[in-house]
Design an enzyme around this catalytic site. Structure first.
Site, PDB file in Angstrom:
ATOM      1  CB  ILE A 600      -0.954   0.033   1.223  1.00 52.36           C
ATOM      2  CG1 ILE A 600      -0.183  -0.200   2.524  1.00 52.36           C
ATOM      3  CG2 ILE A 600      -2.073  -0.958   1.057  1.00 52.36           C
ATOM      4  CD1 ILE A 600      -1.017   0.035   3.765  1.00 52.36           C
ATOM      5  N   GLY A 601       2.128   1.142   0.139  1.00 55.79           N
ATOM      6  CA  GLY A 601       2.938   2.355   0.126  1.00 55.79           C
ATOM      7  C   GLY A 601       4.408   2.007   0.246  1.00 55.79           C
ATOM      8  CD  GLU A 604      14.488   6.685   6.241  1.00 57.99           C
ATOM      9  OE1 GLU A 604      13.819   6.730   7.283  1.00 57.99           O
ATOM     10  OE2 GLU A 604      15.707   6.900   6.198  1.00 57.99           O
ATOM     11  N   GLY A 606      11.458   0.411   3.663  1.00 56.50           N
ATOM     12  CA  GLY A 606      10.971  -0.725   2.873  1.00 56.50           C
ATOM     13  C   GLY A 606       9.492  -0.556   2.575  1.00 56.50           C
ATOM     14  CD  GLU A 607       8.835  -3.374  -0.844  1.00 54.78           C
ATOM     15  OE1 GLU A 607       9.207  -4.208  -0.009  1.00 54.78           O
ATOM     16  OE2 GLU A 607       9.512  -3.000  -1.826  1.00 54.78           O
ATOM     17  CG  ASP A 719       7.623  15.548   9.782  1.00 51.58           C
ATOM     18  OD1 ASP A 719       7.248  16.575   9.179  1.00 51.58           O
ATOM     19  OD2 ASP A 719       8.057  14.534   9.204  1.00 51.58           O
TER      20      ASP A 719
HETATM   21  P1  AMP Z   1       5.216   5.888   6.226  1.00 49.61           P
HETATM   22  O1  AMP Z   1       6.517   5.251   6.020  1.00 49.61           O
HETATM   23  O2  AMP Z   1       4.666   5.716   7.610  1.00 49.61           O
HETATM   24  O3  AMP Z   1       5.171   7.321   5.796  1.00 49.61           O
HETATM   25  O4  AMP Z   1       4.186   5.098   5.270  1.00 49.61           O
HETATM   26  C1  AMP Z   1       4.252   5.191   3.865  1.00 49.61           C
HETATM   27  C2  AMP Z   1       2.854   5.124   3.284  1.00 49.61           C
HETATM   28  O5  AMP Z   1       2.232   3.892   3.603  1.00 49.61           O
HETATM   29  C3  AMP Z   1       1.940   6.197   3.848  1.00 49.61           C
HETATM   30  O6  AMP Z   1       2.001   7.388   3.148  1.00 49.61           O
HETATM   31  C4  AMP Z   1       0.583   5.545   3.694  1.00 49.61           C
HETATM   32  O7  AMP Z   1       0.075   5.766   2.406  1.00 49.61           O
HETATM   33  C5  AMP Z   1       0.885   4.074   3.877  1.00 49.61           C
HETATM   34  N1  AMP Z   1       0.620   3.680   5.271  1.00 49.61           N
HETATM   35  C6  AMP Z   1       1.490   3.718   6.302  1.00 49.61           C
HETATM   36  N2  AMP Z   1       0.895   3.286   7.428  1.00 49.61           N
HETATM   37  C7  AMP Z   1      -0.368   2.969   7.099  1.00 49.61           C
HETATM   38  C8  AMP Z   1      -1.485   2.471   7.823  1.00 49.61           C
HETATM   39  N3  AMP Z   1      -1.412   2.232   9.122  1.00 49.61           N
HETATM   40  N4  AMP Z   1      -2.636   2.264   7.169  1.00 49.61           N
HETATM   41  C9  AMP Z   1      -2.704   2.539   5.838  1.00 49.61           C
HETATM   42  N5  AMP Z   1      -1.708   3.009   5.113  1.00 49.61           N
HETATM   43  C10 AMP Z   1      -0.528   3.222   5.726  1.00 49.61           C
END
Ligand code: AMP
Length: 961
Positions: A600-601, A604, A606-607, A719
């Protein structure tokens, strides 16, 4: 064919004549044709005709009548009609024998004058062709046994061919198993005679006896009610037949025999019900066509969720409901006694919500258990036939739970002891459920109806004397206890009054007066403090005054307060071993409980994936799974898990919830709750203009509430930005992205500042950019930017301006304009968050208060920002900077304050610039060395120093003169 024996009078009138009809069959007729003679009055009397009970009879006459015109010579006395009469009587024959019967003509009643009809048929009477008329008359009501008819001729030429006398009757009828007897109608033409039928063939009347109505025309009309076969029989072709084995008929209403429902049998014919097979049962209230049923199997998938001393139980319906829809659940609660001493019923103090027995939903809350105690909880499934199935073993699922620590229950009674003029002794009992060792009590009191201002005293005892009260005044007291688990709820309010000030003795009067004076002064000071808070519009502040260490006393106003004892954030850095920090705050999850389904994203490290988490005994949960990519260094692993060590300390509905970590296998993972709508900035851009203002304010309120929690915990986010807020399917916003490293490295918005740190410039308060002063107040600045992002549906703050230009513009008091269609109240709040002076910015609890107020009163959001404020891309001036007058300053601090650069005082002192004289020598280079990095600030300070120099030269020259 024989002589009818009708009597004619006079003898030469009507004659009986034998003729043949058109088929040459012989017929009798009575004829008269004395048209040539005057004054005719010829009578023909019938025999006595029995009515047989009929009240209405019909007389059909067939006759021919000569047309007077057809007679030769056209006789003047000729008639073309005759009359018909009747005479009713119960007796007959003896009168018939009376030869002078005709004398009694006066007894006859005329029925009608009969004329020839147009519609007659031709009758061939030998040489003549006559027209045969048919006329019908009815007669009634008749009341006697019989009657005579008489035909009077007054000079016509008549041949009476037939006289038919009849009545109508409704014939015997068997319909729907009911028999209606042969019935004679009533006397009136429109009359209906109601007849009650008789059920035949062992049938029974359904609802009411069957009835039919006999009409004057002899027809059966309007059937009411009916007969049906007895139970165990069915109607086949109008008769009742017995039900075959395997079939039954239990209700009169049902038409036919039915097959026995599942799990039941009827071995004999003529069954009125079926019997259940072994192991199956039927409730008395079950309908006969319902299958026989059995008790349910045990509930499935039971899980428990312990929250302090409450347990929430949830389960799925049994696999086998026994064929019934009335499955209910009972809870059996037993405490596990220590040292394997067995189990003990939970007792009446444990509460079950909504109740313990007969639950129709598949969840229950068991509350008020003892803390740190093992319980065995059974969830039993029962249904309507469980009681009947005595031999059936109980079907339940059992769960063992251990309660946690819990705050103490409320103190139930507060008693008043001795009350003086200015003091009241109060005492109280330990709470019913202390749930641990009570560390102290808090006594909150205030003057009645003055609850906006109250005092709190702490005590380790269960009694104390509260002093400094007003005489003759009513005070409200509330007490609560604290254990290591935190505070319990306050007791209810108790009202106690101080005694009056009347018994003042001469000797103590002065002392008393001085105490009163002190009290009044204190009261005034308190009042001033309260008024100050009220006037400044701060409705969520508090002031604090320490008494002695045993009895700490605090004063509050309308207040939110961070109580001592409330958890604070612990910096993972304080742990020597970072792994220890992770395992202190995050639960280790076995990787086999996680399935990864989607990416889903990208984070920094990893996936970021999603998928279900299936912990044993818990409900399946959708989670987000952050992974640490292979080939990481030990430092990267530590940085990655850092976030979990922070997140794991938080428990708030607006903070992303950590489910746990996977560190024992690879890849290392952080498991958090899944937020269906992803990050707020992308979500808003995708749904531009789609939400109501209240929905947007609701999101902002959630973020503010999460931030209030973080600031109460003593955590500074650094942040806060829409990209770091996640949104779930219910539009609930949660603060995410924790961890120092992210602020410095991960956030693509972060830029290096002149001091080398990486900072998300557009979201960061000026003091944090300038000298790294990160506080909850700088988080409030960022919150203002988030408000702006939300209200403009994810627009980039300061658009494409460069970071340097943003810093400069903000320094010069320019601020973002109100977003399009933004309510003025919200824009005012943003502008407050962007106050240069950080102490002037609202606190998060005030922001939550204000947003709640706006949500409660949506009309306050109607007024939108003045359009001149929101010229796209143009910043607005926040507040004009007052020109400083450095010449009046007595110290470096005062001088810096006067030019609104007070924040640098400490740096100046540390740099050795502690007097105005030394400051007056400073260059731009000196300023940078001290730590004034912002060009705008340098410029402002240098300008002021130059002014100072001019001023000093002036002073010095004056002295010289
Ligand atoms: P982050 O590394 O926390 O910025 O996460 C990267 C991306 O993953 C975020 O911009 C969200 O789109 C997705 N993401 C992270 N945590 C969640 C979560 N708990 N539920 C849904 N999407 C998430």
């Amino acid at each position: 064919m024989g002589d009818l024996g009708w009597v004619a009078y006079p003898k030469n009138g009507w004659e009986e004549i034998g003729e043949v009809d058109e088929d040459y069959a012989p017929i009798h007729t009575y004829q008269v044709c004395r048209v040539m003679e005057q004054n005719q009055n010829n009578w023909l009397h019938t025999n006595w005709i029995l009515t047989e009970g009929a009240q209405r009879v019909f007389i059909e006459l067939k006759f021919t009548l000569r047309d007077c015109n057809s007679l030769p010579g056209g006789v003047g006395t000729c008639k073309e009609t005759f009359n018909m009469y009747y005479y009713e009587t119960d007796g007959g024959e003896e009168e018939m024998e009376d030869g002078g019967r005709a004398i009694k003509e006066s007894r006859y009643t005329k029925i009608d004058t009969i004329a020839a009809d147009e519609s007659f048929t031709e009758l061939d009477l030998g040489d003549r062709v006559m027209k045969l008329n048919t006329e019908v008359r009815d007669l009634g009501p008749l009341t006697r046994k019989g009657f005579y008819l008489a035909f009077q001729d007054l000079g016509a030429c008549i041949a009476l061919v037939s006289v038919r006398v009849f009545y109508k009757r409704c014939p015997l009828l068997v319909k729907s198993l009911a028999e209606f007897p042969d019935t004679i109608p009533g006397s009136e033409a429109s009359q209906l005679v109601e007849v009650v039928g008789r059920c035949v063939n062992s049938s029974l009347a359904l609802y009411e006896p069957p009835r039919m109505h006999c009409s004057a025309e002899g027809e059966w009309l309007v059937p009411i009610g009916k007969c049906v076969c007895q139970t165990g029989f069915e109607e086949v072709n109008g008769s009742c037949q017995v039900c075959k084995p395997g079939f039954y008929r239990s209700l009169l209403q049902s038409l036919a025999c039915s097959k026995c429902p599942p799990h039941s049998v009827a071995r004999q014919s003529g069954a009125t019900s079926c019997t259940c097979e072994d192991g199956f049962y039927k409730m008395d209230s079950d309908p006969p066509n319902m299958a026989c049923t059995r008790p349910p199997s045990a509930p499935r998938n039971a899980i428990s969720n312990v929250n302090e001393t409450s347990v929430f139980l949830e389960w799925s319906v049994p696999m086998e409901t026994g064929g019934r829809k009335d499955v209910r659940y009972n809870i059996l609660c037993r405490r596990v006694l220590p040292d394997e001493r067995g189990l003990e019923e939970c007792g009446p103090n444990v509460r079950f919500l909504p109740r313990r027995l007969g639950l129709s939903n598949t969840s229950v809350m068991v509350a008020d258990l003892q803390s740190h105690t093992n319980y065995s909880l059974l969830i039993e499934a029962v249904n309507g036939v469980s009681e009947l199935a005595k031999d059936f073993s109980r079907q339940y699922v059992s769960l063992n739970v251990t309660t946690n620590q819990a705050a103490p229950s409320p103190v139930s009674v507060v008693r008043k002891g001795h009350a003086g003029k200015s003091s009241i002794a109060v005492s109280w009992a330990e709470p019913d459920r202390p749930n641990g060792i009570i560390l102290e009590y808090e006594i909150k009191y205030f003057e009645k109806e003055q609850d906006s201002s109250y005092t709190i005293i702490k005590s380790k005892e269960t009694e104390m004397v509260v002093e400094g009260l007003k005489p003759s005044s009513v005070y409200i007291f509330q007490v609560r206890a604290r254990t290591s688990a935190g505070y319990g709820a306050f007791s209810r309010r108790f009202e106690f009054q101080t005694s009056p000030d009347s018994s003042v003795t001469a000797t103590s009067e002065r002392a008393q007066a001085s105490i009163v004076a002190v009290a009044v002064t204190l009261a005034l000071v308190l009042l001033a403090v309260v008024a100050g808070f009220l006037l400044s519009g701060r409705r969520c502040g508090y002031s604090k005054a320490k008494q002695d260490p045993e009895e700490e006393k605090m004063h509050f106003h309308n207040g939110h307060i961070k109580y001592p004892g409330v958890r604070t954030y612990i910096d993972p850095l304080t742990y020597e071993d970072p792994n220890q920090a992770v395992h202190e705050f995050a639960q280790e999850i076995d990787v086999s409980f996680i399935s990864i389904e989607r990416i889903i994203g990208a984070g920094e490290f990893g996936e970021v994936c999603s998928g279900p988490l299936r912990l044993p005994g818990k409900r399946e949960l959708p989670v987000a799974i952050k992974t640490l990519k292979a080939g990481y260094t030990e430092q990267q692993r530590r940085d990655f898990l850092w976030e979990a060590s922070i997140m794991g300390q938080f428990d708030h509905p607006n903070i992303i919830h950590l489910e746990g970590v996977v560190t024992k296998s690879k890849p290392v993972m952080i498991i958090t709750e899944y937020m269906e709508n992803g990050s707020l900035d992308t979500f808003l851009k995708k749904n531009d203009g789609q939400f109501t203002v209240i929905q947007l304010v609701g999101m902002l309120r959630g973020i503010a509430s999460g931030m209030r929690y973080l600031s109460d915990m003593g955590y500074v986010h650094r942040d806060l930005a829409a990209r770091n807020i996640l949104v779930n399917s219910n539009l609930v916003c949660k603060v995410s992205d924790f961890g120092l490293s992210r602020v410095l490295e991960d956030d693509p918005e972060a830029a290096y500042t002149t001091r080398g740190g990486k900072i998300p410039i557009r979201w960061t308060a000026p003091e944090a950019i300038a000298y790294r002063k990160f506080t909850s107040a700088s988080d409030v600045w960022s919150y203002g930017i988030v408000m702006w992002e939300v209200m403009s549906y994810g627009e980039r703050p300061y658009w494409e301006m460069s970071n340097q230009d943003v810093i400069k513009a903000v320094e010069e008091s320019y601020r973002l304009p109100g977003p399009m269609d933004c309510p003025e109240a919200l824009y005012h709040l943003m502008m407050d968050c962007w106050q240069r002076e950080r102490s002037n910015r609202p606190k998060f609890d005030e922001i939550v208060c204000l947003l709640d107020k706006l949500i409660r009163n949506p009309s306050s959001l109607k007024k939108l920002v003045n359009s001149s404020h929101r010229v796209s891309n143009l910043l607005v001036e926040h507040a004009s900077v007052e020109p400083a007058n450095p010449t009046l300053a007595q110290s470096v601090g005062e001088w810096l304050d006067s030019i609104k650069m007070g924040r640098y005082t400490e740096l100046f002192m540390e740099g050795g610039y502690s007097s105005l004289d030394t400051v007056a020598q400073m260059t731009s280079e000196d300023l940078r060395r001290v730590g004034v990095n912002l060009a705008g600030h340098q410029k402002k300070i240098i300008t002021s120093i130059q002014e100072m120099r001019v001023h000093m030269i002036n002073i010095n020259s004056t002295v010289n003169i």
